[in-house]
Write a protein that holds these residues in place. Structure first.
Motif, mmCIF file in Angstrom:
data_model
loop_
_atom_site.group_PDB
_atom_site.id
_atom_site.type_symbol
_atom_site.label_atom_id
_atom_site.label_comp_id
_atom_site.label_asym_id
_atom_site.label_seq_id
_atom_site.Cartn_x
_atom_site.Cartn_y
_atom_site.Cartn_z
ATOM 1 N N ILE A 1 -5.182 8.582 -32.688
ATOM 2 C CA ILE A 1 -6.578 8.150 -32.660
ATOM 3 C C ILE A 1 -7.193 8.693 -31.376
ATOM 4 O O ILE A 1 -6.847 8.262 -30.276
ATOM 5 C CB ILE A 1 -6.711 6.617 -32.698
ATOM 6 N N THR A 2 -8.097 9.666 -31.510
ATOM 7 C CA THR A 2 -8.801 10.169 -30.338
ATOM 8 C C THR A 2 -9.974 9.235 -30.043
ATOM 9 O O THR A 2 -10.631 8.738 -30.948
ATOM 10 C CB THR A 2 -9.324 11.597 -30.561
ATOM 11 N N GLY A 3 -10.196 8.970 -28.760
ATOM 12 C CA GLY A 3 -11.226 7.995 -28.397
ATOM 13 C C GLY A 3 -10.808 6.575 -28.708
ATOM 14 O O GLY A 3 -11.645 5.670 -28.829
ATOM 15 N N GLY A 4 -9.512 6.354 -28.815
ATOM 16 C CA GLY A 4 -9.004 5.058 -29.264
ATOM 17 C C GLY A 4 -9.104 3.928 -28.272
ATOM 18 O O GLY A 4 -8.827 2.781 -28.627
ATOM 19 N N ALA A 5 -9.488 4.217 -27.016
ATOM 20 C CA ALA A 5 -9.693 3.139 -26.045
ATOM 21 C C ALA A 5 -11.168 2.762 -25.912
ATOM 22 O O ALA A 5 -11.532 1.938 -25.080
ATOM 23 C CB ALA A 5 -9.139 3.547 -24.676
ATOM 24 N N GLY A 6 -12.018 3.377 -26.732
ATOM 25 C CA GLY A 6 -13.437 3.043 -26.721
ATOM 26 C C GLY A 6 -13.738 1.783 -27.510
ATOM 27 O O GLY A 6 -12.851 1.139 -28.072
ATOM 28 N N TYR A 7 -15.010 1.445 -27.569
ATOM 29 C CA TYR A 7 -15.454 0.234 -28.269
ATOM 30 C C TYR A 7 -15.026 0.242 -29.734
ATOM 31 O O TYR A 7 -14.323 -0.663 -30.199
ATOM 32 C CB TYR A 7 -16.982 0.122 -28.127
ATOM 33 N N GLY B 1 -13.659 4.832 -22.395
ATOM 34 C CA GLY B 1 -12.560 4.000 -22.866
ATOM 35 C C GLY B 1 -11.991 3.110 -21.782
ATOM 36 O O GLY B 1 -12.080 3.414 -20.589
ATOM 37 N N VAL B 2 -11.402 2.000 -22.211
ATOM 38 C CA VAL B 2 -10.800 1.015 -21.300
ATOM 39 C C VAL B 2 -9.364 0.775 -21.770
ATOM 40 O O VAL B 2 -9.154 0.239 -22.866
ATOM 41 C CB VAL B 2 -11.589 -0.311 -21.326
ATOM 42 N N PRO B 3 -8.366 1.156 -20.977
ATOM 43 C CA PRO B 3 -6.978 1.012 -21.424
ATOM 44 C C PRO B 3 -6.610 -0.402 -21.842
ATOM 45 O O PRO B 3 -5.841 -0.602 -22.788
ATOM 46 C CB PRO B 3 -6.168 1.465 -20.200
ATOM 47 N N GLY B 4 -7.181 -1.409 -21.170
ATOM 48 C CA GLY B 4 -6.847 -2.789 -21.475
ATOM 49 C C GLY B 4 -7.273 -3.256 -22.848
ATOM 50 O O GLY B 4 -6.855 -4.328 -23.294
ATOM 51 N N ARG B 5 -8.097 -2.482 -23.525
ATOM 52 C CA ARG B 5 -8.490 -2.854 -24.887
ATOM 53 C C ARG B 5 -7.354 -2.663 -25.884
ATOM 54 O O ARG B 5 -7.384 -3.221 -26.986
ATOM 55 C CB ARG B 5 -9.671 -1.994 -25.331
ATOM 56 N N LEU B 6 -6.377 -1.843 -25.532
ATOM 57 C CA LEU B 6 -5.338 -1.467 -26.492
ATOM 58 C C LEU B 6 -4.172 -2.447 -26.475
ATOM 59 O O LEU B 6 -3.831 -2.993 -25.417
ATOM 60 C CB LEU B 6 -4.823 -0.067 -26.170
#
Length: 323
Positions: A5-11, A36-41
């Motif tokens: 998933i490219t852009g997978g740390a975005g909203y 992107g924010v790593p903590g979202r994953l």
């Protein structure tokens, strides 16, 4: 399957990553972390920091993680910025996609899901926008998404890659507060931002040929959108899938700007009247999706309504902005 998933740390990307891993899919994320924010994953999802323009990195990621399908969300997506920086948008949105597709073809990946946009349609004068509505984008962002669709389909045909393009309408809400949109570029956070600063919301134009004079749009909860990605990805894994599918992702219901601002006032407890200003150039009176093809081809329909979108977005706004 293992999905990149490219852009997978975005909203949107983080919601897609969580929906797919929650359904048992293996996922690896590539994100340049500009938004992107790593903590979202989820903690067990590998995150590779980098750009889709980096051909060498793409080659390594596809090989090291044995990627068998790609969900491409990484892109710049602000309309006004695209007008001011068209070459940057073409370089990153179209150039990055071309680099990724070259790497995908070389690696033998045969499943590709592309994040497109209703911006490809421009401002059609129709009650419901179907996938057959002529595309006539009115800004460089929309142009890059339409060019991206052309490129995805051409590469798919040339290299035997099954492809799907999802044309999103207006995305709002959050599955949980930590995943909320932290930008102030879309209408819901823009209204939140005005209220938080003790200012009245703004409506741009109230003289459109619509029931209350304000623009009418189709809004989709980001969690519904993530589930549409999961449905599309699983359709791509079917052994007999060939060629391309292009499909709208929306609810098929129109909500006016005034109706939305009124709902936001009820949810936030700040129902102050909106200020009406002049029309913005390029705003269509009405843009509402036909969602019939998504239901038929993906077995997917949106299940969340406007109040849930606004309430979940407000909880996220309060978490991130201390409201």
């Amino acid at each position: 399957m293992t999905w990149l998933i490219t852009g997978g740390a975005g909203y949107i990307g983080a919601h897609v990553a969580r929906a797919m891993t929650g359904a048992g899919e293996r996922v690896v994320v590539l994100d340049d972390l500009s938004a992107g924010v790593p903590g979202r994953l989820p903690a067990d999802v590998p995150l590779v920091a980098g750009s889709a323009l980096d051909a060498g990195l793409l080659k390594r990621v596809l090989a090291e993680h044995a990627v068998t399908g790609v969900v491409h969300l990484a892109a710049r997506k602000q309309v006004a910025e695209s007008v001011a920086q068209p070459t940057r948008y073409y370089r990153e949105n179209v150039g990055g996609l071309a680099t990724l597709l070259e790497a995908v073809a070389e690696a033998g990946v045969r499943r590709f899901l592309f994040s497109s946009s209703a911006a490809v349609y421009g401002n059609p004068d129709v009650d419901l926008i179907t996938e057959d509505t002529p595309c006539s984008p009115v800004n460089p962002y929309g142009e890059t998404k339409l060019a991206g669709e052309w490129l995805v389909r051409a590469a798919g045909e040339a290299h035997g890659i099954a492809t799907t393009c999802l044309r999103y309408f207006n995305v709002a809400g959050a599955a949980e507060p930590a995943l909320a949109d932290t930008g102030v570029f879309n209408i819901v956070p823009m209204v939140f931002d005005r209220l938080t600063r003790d200012e009245a919301p703004r409506i741009f134009g109230d003289d459109y040929p619509t029931p209350d004079g304000t623009c009418v749009r189709d809004y989709i909860h980001v969690a519904d959108l993530a589930e549409a990605h999961l449905a599309a990805a699983r359709r791509l894994t079917a052994p007999d899938v060939r060629g391309d599918l292009t499909v709208n992702i929306g609810r098929g219901e129109g909500v006016s700007v005034r109706e939305l601002v009124t709902l936001i006032g009820k949810v936030t407890g700040d129902p102050r009247p909106a200020l009406v200003e002049g029309r913005r150039p390029g705003d269509a009176p009405r843009a509402v999706a036909s969602a019939a093809l998504a239901a038929r081809e993906l077995g997917w329909t949106a299940s969340r309504g406007m109040r849930e979108m606004v309430a979940s977005a407000w909880r996220g706004w309060q978490l991130h902005h201390g409201g």
